[in-house]
Design a protein around this motif. Structure first.
Motif, PDB file in Angstrom:
ATOM      1  N   ASP A 130       1.000  -1.416   0.353  1.00 17.24           N
ATOM      2  CA  ASP A 130      -0.474  -0.183  -0.208  1.00 17.24           C
ATOM      3  C   ASP A 130       1.694   0.902   0.145  1.00 17.24           C
ATOM      4  O   ASP A 130       0.502   2.282  -0.291  1.00 17.24           O
ATOM      5  N   GLY A 131       2.464   1.244   0.203  1.00 22.74           N
ATOM      6  CA  GLY A 131       3.469   2.134   0.587  1.00 22.74           C
ATOM      7  C   GLY A 131       3.368   1.812  -1.088  1.00 22.74           C
ATOM      8  O   GLY A 131       3.682   1.525  -2.143  1.00 22.74           O
ATOM      9  N   ARG A 132       4.675   2.434  -1.586  1.00 19.51           N
ATOM     10  CA  ARG A 132       5.824   3.006  -2.356  1.00 19.51           C
ATOM     11  C   ARG A 132       6.949   1.434  -2.467  1.00 19.51           C
ATOM     12  O   ARG A 132       7.518   1.620  -3.626  1.00 19.51           O
ATOM     13  N   PHE A 133       7.222   1.349  -1.353  1.00 16.73           N
ATOM     14  CA  PHE A 133       8.488   0.528  -1.465  1.00 16.73           C
ATOM     15  C   PHE A 133       8.528  -1.243  -0.831  1.00 16.73           C
ATOM     16  O   PHE A 133       9.184  -1.692  -0.473  1.00 16.73           O
ATOM     17  N   GLY A 134       6.756  -1.964  -1.211  1.00 16.39           N
ATOM     18  CA  GLY A 134       5.875  -2.831  -0.515  1.00 16.39           C
ATOM     19  C   GLY A 134       7.685  -4.376  -1.456  1.00 16.39           C
ATOM     20  O   GLY A 134       7.422  -5.441  -0.630  1.00 16.39           O
ATOM     21  N   ALA A 135       8.347  -3.163  -2.949  1.00 18.75           N
ATOM     22  CA  ALA A 135       8.288  -4.433  -3.612  1.00 18.75           C
ATOM     23  C   ALA A 135       9.892  -5.094  -2.977  1.00 18.75           C
ATOM     24  O   ALA A 135      10.021  -6.540  -3.394  1.00 18.75           O
ATOM     25  N   GLY A 136      10.744  -4.373  -2.292  1.00 16.76           N
ATOM     26  CA  GLY A 136      11.937  -4.737  -2.104  1.00 16.76           C
ATOM     27  C   GLY A 136      12.269  -2.949  -1.792  1.00 16.76           C
ATOM     28  O   GLY A 136      12.507  -2.395  -2.171  1.00 16.76           O
ATOM     29  N   THR A 137      13.723  -2.939  -1.109  1.00 14.06           N
ATOM     30  CA  THR A 137      14.896  -2.696  -0.476  1.00 14.06           C
ATOM     31  C   THR A 137      16.114  -2.658  -1.455  1.00 14.06           C
ATOM     32  O   THR A 137      16.653  -3.700  -1.299  1.00 14.06           O
ATOM     33  N   PRO A 138      16.690  -1.996  -2.365  1.00 13.72           N
ATOM     34  CA  PRO A 138      18.459  -1.829  -2.253  1.00 13.72           C
ATOM     35  C   PRO A 138      19.123  -1.658  -2.231  1.00 13.72           C
ATOM     36  O   PRO A 138      18.449  -1.743  -1.205  1.00 13.72           O
ATOM     37  N   ARG A 139      20.256  -2.120  -1.954  1.00 15.64           N
ATOM     38  CA  ARG A 139      21.709  -1.603  -0.695  1.00 15.64           C
ATOM     39  C   ARG A 139      21.306  -0.756  -0.749  1.00 15.64           C
ATOM     40  O   ARG A 139      21.064   0.216  -1.499  1.00 15.64           O
ATOM     41  N   THR A 140      22.119  -0.189   0.549  1.00 15.88           N
ATOM     42  CA  THR A 140      21.426   1.871   0.779  1.00 15.88           C
ATOM     43  C   THR A 140      22.792   2.325  -0.402  1.00 15.88           C
ATOM     44  O   THR A 140      23.020   3.201   0.320  1.00 15.88           O
ATOM     45  N   SER A 141      23.740   1.907  -0.420  1.00 14.30           N
ATOM     46  CA  SER A 141      24.625   2.093  -0.881  1.00 14.30           C
ATOM     47  C   SER A 141      24.497   3.279  -2.779  1.00 14.30           C
ATOM     48  O   SER A 141      25.368   3.695  -3.438  1.00 14.30           O
ATOM     49  N   ASP A 142      23.197   2.221  -2.858  1.00 16.59           N
ATOM     50  CA  ASP A 142      22.447   3.246  -4.276  1.00 16.59           C
ATOM     51  C   ASP A 142      20.716   2.519  -4.172  1.00 16.59           C
ATOM     52  O   ASP A 142      20.478   1.789  -4.433  1.00 16.59           O
ATOM     53  N   GLY A 143      20.643   3.967  -3.989  1.00  9.33           N
ATOM     54  CA  GLY A 143      18.942   4.325  -4.213  1.00  9.33           C
ATOM     55  C   GLY A 143      17.663   4.267  -5.500  1.00  9.33           C
ATOM     56  O   GLY A 143      16.993   4.607  -5.970  1.00  9.33           O
ATOM     57  N   SER A 144      18.416   3.790  -6.382  1.00  6.90           N
ATOM     58  CA  SER A 144      18.300   4.064  -8.263  1.00  6.90           C
ATOM     59  C   SER A 144      17.048   3.659  -7.973  1.00  6.90           C
ATOM     60  O   SER A 144      16.132   4.462  -8.660  1.00  6.90           O
TER      61      SER A 144
END
Length: 695
Positions: free
Chosen positions: A302-316
Motif C-alpha cells: 500500500d506504500g511505495r516500496f513494498g517490492a523491496g529495498t536495494p542496498r543502501t549504497s545505491d537508491g536508484s
C-alpha cells in the motif's frame, strides 16, 4: 535558435566579473538568481506602474498579481531600469526591490540563498556592476521564448556545474528529447485529440528540463491541449529555477515541491499519465533508511516500496518504485521513462532487494523496454547509461500497433551518436536529430535486428538452486589437529591475549571499570579452560583414526567429561580434530545427512514457465518448476558429482537483465604470426632510436 548563444555568452561574460571573490564553480550562486530576477523584471515591466498604483490602496497579492497579469507581481518602485540611477544606495534599493515581490518569488530567492550573496557582492563593489550589466540584456518572452530561456538556464547550469560529482549530473537536452519521443511513441491519435488534458511528472526534477521538453512536445502536437506538470526536487537552487520556469509559463507553481522524494512525498495520491526521471546515479540512502523501512513495515504494497529495498549504497531502484507508485490505474494507464546506469540491470543475487524489485516490475509486466545509450554522453560522467521504459498498459491489440504484452524490448543504441568537435567536461558525444529519429524508429517498429532484441518476460528470470553434498570427516588426536582447535571460533573466543593485556594495563593504572574487571576475570577463566582441554587431549594422543563421528564423540566425551562443556564448545573441539575424508562415514543431524558447507554449490537455471501473476511468495511457482530443476540437475550436475541432493527450501527466483550479453559480438583474435611480426618491427624502430640517443 536565434540569439541563444549570444545571450548565453553575454551572461557568461557577466559571470567572469566575479573572478577573484568567487571561484568559477560558485558563479552560479549569483548569476542564476540574477538571470531569474531579470526574467521576472522583463515580464513585469509593462504593467509595473499599474501595480504600483494599485498597491497604494491594497496589499492583497492576488489582486496585485491580477493587475500584473501573472501569478506573481512586484509592488516596489524599483526595477532593473531605475536601480542603476542611484549607485550610492544600490544595496538598500535592491533589497527593497526584492521585498516588493510576491511571496512565491521571495520563496524562490530564499532557496537561492541570495541575501548572503548581496552582502558579499556589495563588499566587493560588484552589486551595482552586476545590476547594470543585467539591465542591458532583454529577457522578455517576446525576445527570448520560454523554450529559449530554458535552454539558456540549462547551458549556464552546465557550465557552472562542470566540476560537479558524477552522480549529480545534468541531463543533456537531446537525451530528454529521445526519452520524450519514446514515451509518446504510437500515441499520436491521443495527443492530437481536441480538449485533451495531460499530466506529466518528474520526481527528481532538477531545473525542470524534462517537464519543459514533454510539455513542448505535446503542445507542438496539439496547441490547444492542457498540460499539467508535477515535480519534486531536493536541491534548493535547482528547485528555485524549476519553480521560476513554471511560474513564467503560467503553469501551477504549487505543483513543484521542494524536498526529499523518499522521506517526504510531495505528491501523495497523485497519479500521472506520463513521467520522466533522471535520478542521481548511486545515491546513498542510509540517512533515509529508518523512514523507508518504516513505510515498508507499516504499509507494505500500500506504500511505495513494498517490492523491496536495494542496498543502501545505491537508491536508484527506490526512485523507480516511487515513480511507478504514480501510475494511473484507469483505462489509459501510464507511460514512464527513467535513466539509470548499469547497476540496476544486474546488481543483487536472487532474493536480494534489487532482484526482488526487478521481479516485481517484470512479473507485473510493467517493463516495456530498455535502451542502451552511448557512453560519454553526460557532462559529469562518461559511464554507460540506459533508458528504462515502463507502462502498466502494454498494447495487446494488433490494430493499435506492435503487441508488447508479456514482452520486453532491448535496443542497443550505443553506436548512435556524433562526436563533438569540442568536449564539454566528460561529454564527448551527442545524439543528433537523425540519431533520435533512428532510435525512435527502431523502438517503435518492435522488430528484431542487430540493434533490437525482443524477449518474453520469463527469459530474464532464473532459479537459484542449492546443491548440497554430504559431510564426511575422519577424526584423530594428534599434535597437529590439537593445534587446529585454536582456529575454531568458539574455542578461540575463550581467551584473547591482546584484550587481556589491555585490561591488565587499565587495572594497573586503576582506571578499569567494573564491567571490564568482570571481562578480565572471564578471560582468565577462559585461558584456564583452554589449557585444561588441550592438556587432556595431549594426554590421549593416539595414531588411531576414527571414521565415524558418533564413535569419536564418545571417546572425546570420556576425555573431557568432568569439564561439563557447552555443546557449541564441544562441537568446536570436534571440528578442530577433523579432516574431510571421502571414505569416512556420513555425518548426520538426526536422521538426515549433514551437508558440507565447504562443498555447497548453487546452480542458475532459466525459468521454463511464465509467471502468471506477481506474488511475493514464490513457493507456488517454484513447485511448477520442479521438473525443470530435476532435468537440469540430472544433465548438468549428476555426471560430475558422486553424491548430492537439492535443498529445495533454499531455492529462490531471481531476475537480472544481462544487456551486454545479448548484443555481444565475437571479434576474432589476430593471428599470432601477425602480432609477432608487428613486435619485431617495433623492436627494430626502438633500436634505431636508441642508437640516435647514444650516438
Amino acid at each position: 535558435m536565434q540569439n541563444f548563444n549570444e545571450k548565453v555568452n553575454f551572461i557568461w561574460k557577466i559571470a567572469e566579473l566575479l573572478r577573484g571573490p568567487y571561484k568559477p564553480e560558485k558563479y552560479g550562486d549569483v548569476i542564476l538568481p540574477m538571470a531569474v530576477l531579470r526574467r521576472f523584471d522583463s515580464l513585469l515591466e509593462p504593467t509595473k506602474e499599474k501595480v504600483i498604483e494599485k498597491a497604494k490602496t491594497t496589499d492583497i497579492e492576488m489582486i496585485l498579481n491580477k493587475e500584473a497579469g501573472y501569478e506573481f507581481s512586484n509592488k516596489s518602485k524599483f526595477g532593473f531600469n531605475n536601480l542603476i540611477d542611484d549607485p550610492d544606495n544600490i544595496r538598500a534599493n535592491f533589497e527593497a526591490y526584492l521585498r516588493g515581490f510576491s511571496a512565491n518569488i521571495r520563496e524562490i530567492m530564499e532557496n537561492f540563498e541570495f541575501e548572503a550573496e548581496i552582502k558579499k557582492l556589495e563588499e566587493n563593489n560588484l552589486l551595482y556592476l552586476l545590476v547594470k550589466e543585467f539591465s542591458d540584456i532583454d529577457l522578455h518572452p517576446q525576445v527570448v521564448s520560454n523554450q529559449e530561456m530554458g535552454y539558456i538556464f540549462e547551458e549556464l547550469i552546465r557550465r557552472f556545474s562542470e566540476n560537479a560529482e558524477a552522480g549529480d549530473h545534468y541531463t543533456p537536452r537531446e537525451v530528454i528529447e529521445l526519452m520524450t519521443n519514446i514515451i509518446f511513441n504510437n500515441l499520436e491519435d491521443e495527443l492530437t485529440k481536441p480538449g485533451s488534458i495531460f499530466t506529466v511528472g518528474d520526481f527528481a526534477a532538477g531545473t525542470g528540463g524534462m517537464l519543459s521538453v514533454a510539455t513542448n512536445y505535446i503542445k507542438e502536437m496539439n496547441p490547444q491541449a492542457q498540460v499539467e506538470v508535477f515535480g519534486q526536487e531536493l536541491n534548493p537552487q535547482s528547485y528555485a529555477i524549476c519553480k521560476s520556469d513554471i511560474l513564467i509559463k503560467g503553469q501551477k507553481s504549487k505543483n513543484i515541491v521542494k524536498g526529499n522524494s523518499f522521506t517526504n512525498d510531495g505528491h501523495k495520491n497523485l497519479k500521472t499519465r506520463f513521467a520522466l526521471m533522471n535520478p542521481p546515479f548511486g545515491v546513498d540512502w542510509k540517512k533515509d533508511k529508518n523512514y523507508i523501512e518504516k513505510e515498508v513495515n507499516d504499509l507494505g504494497f500500500d506504500g511505495r516500496f513494498g517490492a523491496g529495498t536495494p542496498r543502501t549504497s545505491d537508491g536508484s531502484l527506490l526512485f523507480l518504485e516511487h515513480m511507478v507508485s504514480k501510475m494511473s490505474q484507469d483505462e489509459k494507464g501510464s507511460r514512464m521513462a527513467i535513466i539509470f546506469n548499469g547497476s540496476p540491470l544486474f546488481t543483487g543475487d536472487a532474493g536480494s532487494g534489487e532482484s526482488e524489485i526487478r521481479r516485481w516490475i517484470i512479473e507485473n509486466d510493467l517493463l516495456e523496454g530498455i535502451i542502451a545509450l552511448p557512453t560519454d554522453l553526460f557532462y559529469n560522467t562518461g559511464i554507460a547509461t540506459y533508458i528504462w521504459v515502463l507502462t502498466n498498459r502494454k498494447n495487446e491489440d494488433i490494430l493499435k500497433g506492435p503487441v508488447r504484452k508479456g514482452k520486453i524490448q532491448l535496443v542497443d543504441a550505443s553506436n548512435f551518436y556524433h562526436k563533438m568537435r569540442k568536449s564539454l567536461g566528460s561529454k564527448r558525444k551527442e545524439i543528433g536529430k537523425s540519431d533520435i529519429e533512428e532510435i525512435s524508429k527502431i523502438y517503435g517498429a518492435f522488430e528484431e535486428n542487430e540493434n533490437c532484441k525482443i524477449f518474453d518476460n520469463k527469459e530474464f528470470g532464473y532459479l537459484k538452486v542449492t546443491i548440497e553434498r554430504p559431510l564426511q570427516l575422519n577424526f584423530q588426536l594428534n599434535e597437529e589437529r590439537i593445534e587446529n582447535i585454536y582456529a575454531e571460533n568458539t574455542f578461540s573466543k575463550l581467551y584473547d591475549e591482546e584484550t587481556k593485556e589491555e585490561l591488565e594495563l587499565k587495572q594497573e593504572k586503576k582506571t578499569i571499570k567494573k564491567k571490564e574487571l568482570s571481562k578480565l576475570e572471564k578471560l582468565y577463566e577462559g585461558k584456564k579452560l583452554q589449557d585444561e582441554i588441550v592438556a587432556r587431549l595431549k594426554e590421549n594422543i593416539s595414531d588411531e583414526l576414527y571414521k565415524n563421528k558418533e564413535e569419536f564423540e564418545k571417546v572425546l566425551d570420556d576425555i573431557l567429561e568432568s569439564l561439563d562443556l557447552k555443546k557449541s564448545l564441544f562441537k568446536s573441539i570436534t571440528l578442530g580434530l577433523s579432516k574431510r575424508d571421502d571414505s569416512a562415514d556420513y555425518n548426520y543431524k538426526g536422521k538426515k545427512k549433514e551437508a558440507d558447507s565447504t562443498l555447497r554449490d548453487t546452480e542458475t537455471i532459466p525459468l521454463s514457465i511464465d509467471v502468471e501473476d506477481y506474488n511475493i511468495d514464490t513457493d507456488e511457482h517454484i513447485k511448477k518448476e520442479k521438473k525443470n530443476i530435476l532435468e537440469y540437475v540430472e544433465t548438468e550436475v549428476a555426471p560430475h558429482v558422486k553424491e548430492f541432493w537439492i535443498d529445495h527450501k533454499k531455492t529462490k527466483i531471481g531476475y537480472e537483465i544481462p544487456f551486454t550479453r545479448y548484443f555481444y559480438k565475437y571479434e576474432e583474435l589476430r593471428p599470432f604470426k601477425d602480432i609477432m611480426g608487428e613486435i619485431e618491427e617495433l623492436e627494430k624502430e626502438i633500436q634505431v632510436e636508441i642508437k640516435k640517443v647514444l650516438g
